[in-house]
Design a protein around this motif. Sequence first.
Motif, PDB file in Angstrom:
ATOM      1  N   ILE A   1      -5.132  30.477 -41.292  1.00 45.29           N
ATOM      2  CA  ILE A   1      -3.982  29.631 -41.608  1.00 45.29           C
ATOM      3  C   ILE A   1      -2.782  30.208 -40.869  1.00 45.29           C
ATOM      4  O   ILE A   1      -2.452  31.390 -41.015  1.00 45.29           O
ATOM      5  CB  ILE A   1      -3.666  29.585 -43.122  1.00 45.29           C
ATOM      6  CG1 ILE A   1      -4.921  29.325 -43.943  1.00 45.29           C
ATOM      7  CG2 ILE A   1      -2.611  28.518 -43.401  1.00 45.29           C
ATOM      8  CD1 ILE A   1      -4.676  29.406 -45.457  1.00 45.29           C
ATOM      9  N   GLY A   2      -2.122  29.384 -40.069  1.00 46.67           N
ATOM     10  CA  GLY A   2      -0.943  29.814 -39.332  1.00 46.67           C
ATOM     11  C   GLY A   2       0.212  28.857 -39.531  1.00 46.67           C
ATOM     12  O   GLY A   2       0.030  27.719 -39.966  1.00 46.67           O
ATOM     13  N   GLY A   3       1.404  29.335 -39.216  1.00 43.38           N
ATOM     14  CA  GLY A   3       2.593  28.499 -39.262  1.00 43.38           C
ATOM     15  C   GLY A   3       2.922  27.967 -37.884  1.00 43.38           C
ATOM     16  O   GLY A   3       2.905  28.720 -36.902  1.00 43.38           O
ATOM     17  N   ALA A   4       3.227  26.692 -37.777  1.00 43.30           N
ATOM     18  CA  ALA A   4       3.486  26.090 -36.465  1.00 43.30           C
ATOM     19  C   ALA A   4       4.708  26.700 -35.783  1.00 43.30           C
ATOM     20  O   ALA A   4       4.799  26.693 -34.556  1.00 43.30           O
ATOM     21  CB  ALA A   4       3.675  24.578 -36.617  1.00 43.30           C
ATOM     22  N   LEU A   5       5.652  27.236 -36.556  1.00 43.12           N
ATOM     23  CA  LEU A   5       6.867  27.817 -35.994  1.00 43.12           C
ATOM     24  C   LEU A   5       6.785  29.333 -35.862  1.00 43.12           C
ATOM     25  O   LEU A   5       7.756  29.972 -35.442  1.00 43.12           O
ATOM     26  CB  LEU A   5       8.073  27.446 -36.864  1.00 43.12           C
ATOM     27  CG  LEU A   5       8.338  25.947 -37.043  1.00 43.12           C
ATOM     28  CD1 LEU A   5       9.556  25.722 -37.934  1.00 43.12           C
ATOM     29  CD2 LEU A   5       8.524  25.257 -35.697  1.00 43.12           C
ATOM     30  N   ASP A   6       5.668  29.907 -36.202  1.00 44.06           N
ATOM     31  CA  ASP A   6       5.496  31.356 -36.193  1.00 44.06           C
ATOM     32  C   ASP A   6       5.173  31.836 -34.782  1.00 44.06           C
ATOM     33  O   ASP A   6       4.246  31.334 -34.147  1.00 44.06           O
ATOM     34  CB  ASP A   6       4.375  31.734 -37.154  1.00 44.06           C
ATOM     35  CG  ASP A   6       4.178  33.236 -37.298  1.00 44.06           C
ATOM     36  OD1 ASP A   6       4.987  34.002 -36.737  1.00 44.06           O
ATOM     37  OD2 ASP A   6       3.229  33.624 -37.992  1.00 44.06           O
ATOM     38  N   SER A   7       5.910  32.829 -34.301  1.00 43.92           N
ATOM     39  CA  SER A   7       5.634  33.371 -32.974  1.00 43.92           C
ATOM     40  C   SER A   7       4.227  33.938 -32.870  1.00 43.92           C
ATOM     41  O   SER A   7       3.607  33.893 -31.799  1.00 43.92           O
ATOM     42  CB  SER A   7       6.666  34.454 -32.638  1.00 43.92           C
ATOM     43  OG  SER A   7       7.964  33.916 -32.543  1.00 43.92           O
ATOM     44  N   SER A   8       3.704  34.479 -33.973  1.00 45.76           N
ATOM     45  CA  SER A   8       2.341  35.006 -33.943  1.00 45.76           C
ATOM     46  C   SER A   8       1.338  33.918 -33.594  1.00 45.76           C
ATOM     47  O   SER A   8       0.340  34.167 -32.909  1.00 45.76           O
ATOM     48  CB  SER A   8       1.974  35.614 -35.302  1.00 45.76           C
ATOM     49  OG  SER A   8       2.818  36.686 -35.632  1.00 45.76           O
ATOM     50  N   THR A   9       1.594  32.703 -34.065  1.00 46.23           N
ATOM     51  CA  THR A   9       0.703  31.577 -33.788  1.00 46.23           C
ATOM     52  C   THR A   9       0.888  31.049 -32.375  1.00 46.23           C
ATOM     53  O   THR A   9      -0.089  30.776 -31.667  1.00 46.23           O
ATOM     54  CB  THR A   9       0.955  30.455 -34.810  1.00 46.23           C
ATOM     55  OG1 THR A   9       0.739  30.958 -36.123  1.00 46.23           O
ATOM     56  CG2 THR A   9       0.033  29.275 -34.577  1.00 46.23           C
TER      57      THR A   9
END
Length: 335
Positions: free
Chosen positions: A276-284
Motif C-alpha cells: 500500500i502506497g500513497g500517490a503523493l509519497d516520494s517513496s512511491t
Amino acid sequence: MPQHAPAAEPSTTVPGAVHRLVDVPGGRIHLLEQGTGPLVLMIHGFPETSYSWRHQLSAVAAAGFRAVALDVRGYGRSSAPAPVDAYRMTAHVADNVGVVHALGEETATLVGHDWGSSIAADSALLRPDMFTAAALLSVPYAPWNPVRPTDGFARIGGDEEFYVSYFQQPGRAEAEIEPDVRGWLSGFYTSLSGDTMPPPGTDSPFFVPAGGTMRDRFTGGALPSWLPQADLDVYSADFERTGLTGALNRYRNVDRDWEDLAAWDGARLTCPALFIGGALDSSTTWMADAIAAYPTTLPGLVSSHILEGCGHWIQQERPEEVNALLTKWLHTVHA
C-alpha cells in the motif's frame, strides 16, 4: 527468553492495548499488544514508534489476530545500544525473531511502514520459516543490487545533499534536531503529509542546500489533519527522552546492510505480500520502477494499492482504508 510482566502504564496510551517488555538476544523490546489469534507483528519507521499503529491495533485484533506493535531498537522504551553498527539490518531481523520467541509463537505475519517495510521484507527474506507473509507500506520491496548505497545517494543529491547522505555523519543531524525536537518532528511530519506537503515545483525537504539543514525547507503552518497536538505531544515526549541517535543509526548502516546481504543479490520475496502506497509519497514515486517490477521481484503479491491524495504517513493519514485493506489481506493469508 523470559517475558516481562506487563510494563507500568506509560504516558503513551492506546485504548485496549497492553504495554509489555520482552527480552531478546540484543536487549529489550517494548510492545503494544491487543487481541488473540495468529501473530501479526507491526514495525514502524522513521521517526515514529509503536504509537504509529494506534489505529491498526484494535482493527487487527477485532479481525481475530494477536496484534503486536513494537518499538524498534533505538526507539521508545526499547534498548538503544551505543555502537552505530548495532543498528544493521541483521540486528533488526534478529530482534523480530526474538520477539516471536518471547511471545511463545513459532511464526508471524509482518506489517511494516517506511524503514519498517524494509525490516519486514528482509525478515521474511532471511527467515521465511518464521515470517510467512509481509505487508509493506509506503516503501516498496527492491532486491539487493550492485550499487553501494552511499554512492547512489551521493549521485542523487547533485549540487545539494540527499537527506540519507546528510544523516550519515554521527551527531550532524542530531545537532539540527535535538535543540527543538517537537518543532523538527512537526515540520517533518507536515512536509511529508498529503494535505500539508510543499506544492509541486518547490524545493524538496529531502535535499539539503550547501551549509543548510533539512529544517530550512520544511513546510510551516498548521499540522496535518491526522496529527492533533496530543499525538504530536506523544511523539515529542518519546524523542525528547531518547534523542534521535538510535533512529538515525538505521540510516548509518546502509552500506553494512549492503555488505551483509550481498548473498541475496536479486533475490525475490516469495511469501504472500501486500503493498500500500500513497500517490503523493516520494517513496512511491521515486521507486515506481520497483513497484512495476513486482511480478518478478514479489511473485507472492496478493494485491497492491496506491491511495490517491495520500502522503507518506499512510496508516495514520488513511487509517480506515488501510485497516480495510490490511484485514482483508490477513484473512486471505490465514484462510
